[in-house]
Motif scaffolding. Structure first.
Motif, PDB file in Angstrom:
ATOM      1  N   GLU A   6      57.211 -20.018   7.619  1.00 55.12           N
ATOM      2  CA  GLU A   6      57.783 -21.316   7.299  1.00 55.12           C
ATOM      3  C   GLU A   6      59.284 -21.332   7.565  1.00 55.12           C
ATOM      4  O   GLU A   6      59.965 -20.316   7.425  1.00 55.12           O
ATOM      5  N   SER A   7      59.784 -22.516   7.894  1.00 56.60           N
ATOM      6  CA  SER A   7      61.217 -22.702   8.044  1.00 56.60           C
ATOM      7  C   SER A   7      61.557 -24.163   7.789  1.00 56.60           C
ATOM      8  O   SER A   7      60.676 -25.028   7.810  1.00 56.60           O
ATOM      9  N   GLY A   8      62.823 -24.432   7.550  1.00 54.97           N
ATOM     10  CA  GLY A   8      63.305 -25.799   7.427  1.00 54.97           C
ATOM     11  C   GLY A   8      63.628 -26.270   6.028  1.00 54.97           C
ATOM     12  O   GLY A   8      64.149 -27.376   5.862  1.00 54.97           O
ATOM     13  N   GLY A   9      63.336 -25.475   5.012  1.00 55.69           N
ATOM     14  CA  GLY A   9      63.682 -25.870   3.660  1.00 55.69           C
ATOM     15  C   GLY A   9      65.180 -25.844   3.436  1.00 55.69           C
ATOM     16  O   GLY A   9      65.949 -25.313   4.241  1.00 55.69           O
ATOM     17  N   GLY A  10      65.595 -26.435   2.326  1.00 53.19           N
ATOM     18  CA  GLY A  10      67.003 -26.468   1.997  1.00 53.19           C
ATOM     19  C   GLY A  10      67.303 -27.533   0.980  1.00 53.19           C
ATOM     20  O   GLY A  10      66.410 -28.021   0.281  1.00 53.19           O
TER      21      GLY A  10
END
Length: 123
Positions: A6-10
């Motif tokens: 997963e990627s893109g959290g923030g």
């Protein structure tokens, strides 16, 4: 072994947008759907969005209310575009992959889970 990345959290302010991505190392026919669940502290995990990979059919949780879009990038990767975020969307978001019968939003369908990515929306 199937792995989901997963990627893109923030962190964003209310009204902002985030794009989550999830990629796998391949399913070899063992998966018919991918998507995202989320968990708010003190609550059960709930389905956010799922796409059935062969047909492009999508489902969304009632709370989405047209704000999010899920789609395939490749046969083994998906993204979730989240717009008009609110503080109530703050949660850990998990990429999931699975197969079989039952409703799209039932936990038991999904054999494979990512490690989770934090989404924080400030108001």
């Amino acid at each position: 072994q199937v792995q989901l990345m997963e990627s893109g959290g923030g962190s964003v302010q209310a009204g902002g947008s985030l794009r989550l991505s999830c990629s796998s190392n391949g399913f070899n026919g063992a998966v018919d759907s991918m998507g995202w669940f989320r968990q708010i502290p003190g609550k059960d995990r709930e389905g956010v969005a799922v796409v059935y990979l062969r047909y492009g059919i999508t489902y969304y949780g009632d709370f989405v209310k047209g704000r999010f879009t899920i789609a395939e990038d490749t046969p083994t990767s998906v993204y979730l575009q989240m717009n008009d975020l609110t503080a109530e969307d703050t949660a850990v978001y998990y990429c999931v992959a699975g197969q079989g019968g039952g409703s799209w939003d039932r936990l038991f369908r999904y054999k494979y889970w990512g490690q989770g990515t934090q989404v924080t929306v400030s108001s």
